[in-house]
Design an enzyme around this catalytic site. Structure first.
Site, PDB file in Angstrom:
ATOM      1  CB  CYS A 168      -0.917   0.524   0.809  1.00  0.00           C
ATOM      2  SG  CYS A 168      -2.309   0.926   0.995  1.00  0.00           S
TER       3      CYS A 168
ATOM      4  CG  HIS B 144      -3.426  -3.500   3.038  1.00  0.00           C
ATOM      5  ND1 HIS B 144      -2.739  -3.446   4.323  1.00  0.00           N
ATOM      6  CD2 HIS B 144      -3.781  -2.826   2.782  1.00  0.00           C
ATOM      7  CE1 HIS B 144      -2.831  -1.958   4.085  1.00  0.00           C
ATOM      8  NE2 HIS B 144      -3.048  -1.525   3.409  1.00  0.00           N
TER       9      HIS B 144
ATOM     10  CD  GLU C 239      -1.175  -5.975   5.399  1.00  0.00           C
ATOM     11  OE1 GLU C 239      -2.062  -4.962   5.502  1.00  0.00           O
ATOM     12  OE2 GLU C 239      -1.096  -6.280   4.419  1.00  0.00           O
TER      13      GLU C 239
END
Length: 253
Positions: A121, A228, A230
């Site tokens: 990001c 994102h 993660e």
């Protein structure tokens, strides 16, 4: 047993019980640990020599998400492209100039040392402006989809839920890692890459034309994604991204 590669992770500034604190969402660290790495959360300091020592001991660098980047960092690049910068700057949000300076120093040092770099990001945006690229200050106000293209709300879900798809460029490093030509991603941003920095190629594009991933094919591992991963690193295909990043860090150690 081989040592886990040591991977530096940048942090945001926040306030905790009235005191300034460093903040890293646990899913960043979990993703690195799950992939076999050893994450180290970096402090924010004006001491560049501290970062140099971290870099000398590290095997990789992960630039994480967070607040907007100070527009002054890429204002001159926007103006060279004939873009009115100051009006757009009013559309920006909260910035952390100390973090901008720290991450640009870390990025430069990691590149000089040949360390693998993953930007997420804001991290991808830092990578881009470090090489002369620019950003949209606010996508809703400044980016119009091409005629007939699907309009996307890029910050519709701020909890990691899947938001839209991206097209992965054939033959790209990212495509080789993910093994996909199209990917469903989450979307937690209101800024994005406008003009690519020198040496970068766009390896993923949203249906509205927004650049969703960049990479430098000439680097050992230098990849930035606008979404994102993660949040979804415990399952495929996002797990492959972290696995390959940590593998690259292990090879660099």
């Amino acid at each position: 047993m081989a040592h886990r590669p040591l991977i530096l992770a940048t942090a945001s500034l926040t306030t905790y019980h009235g005191e300034t604190a460093f903040r890293l969402c646990e899913n960043y660290a979990d993703a690195i640990v799950r992939a076999g790495g050893l994450p180290v959360v970096l402090p924010l300091t004006e001491r560049s020599d501290v970062y140099d020592e971290y870099l000398d001991r590290a095997d990789g660098l992960m630039l994480t998400g967070g607040a907007d980047i100070e527009p002054a960092r890429y204002r001159s690049a926007l103006e060279r492209c004939g873009v009115e910068a100051l009006s757009g700057e009013r559309l920006g949000g909260e910035t952390t100039p100390l973090r901008d300076a720290a991450e640009l120093h870390l990025l430069s040092g990691a590149e000089q040392r040949g360390l693998p770099i993953l930007g997420i990001c804001r991290g991808a945006q830092i990578m881009n402006i470090a090489h002369g690229g620019t950003l949209y200050h606010d996508l809703d106000a400044q980016h119009a989809p091409a005629s007939g293209a699907l309009a996307i709300v890029h910050n519709e879900y701020m909890d990691g839920r899947i938001s839209h798809t991206v097209e992965i460029k054939g033959g790209s490093v990212l495509g080789g890692i993910l093994g996909e030509s199209e990917l469903a991603v989450n979307s937690l941003h209101h800024q994005a890459i406008r003009d690519l920095g020198a040496g970068y190629t766009a390896s993923a594009i949203a249906p509205d034309g927004v650049i969703e991933a960049i990479e430098r094919p000439d680097a050992p591992f230098m990849l930035g994604v606008q979404w994102h991963p993660e949040y979804h690193a415990s399952k495929e295909p996002m797990a492959r991204l972290f696995n390959r990043f940590v593998e690259a860090c292990a090879q660099a150690s």
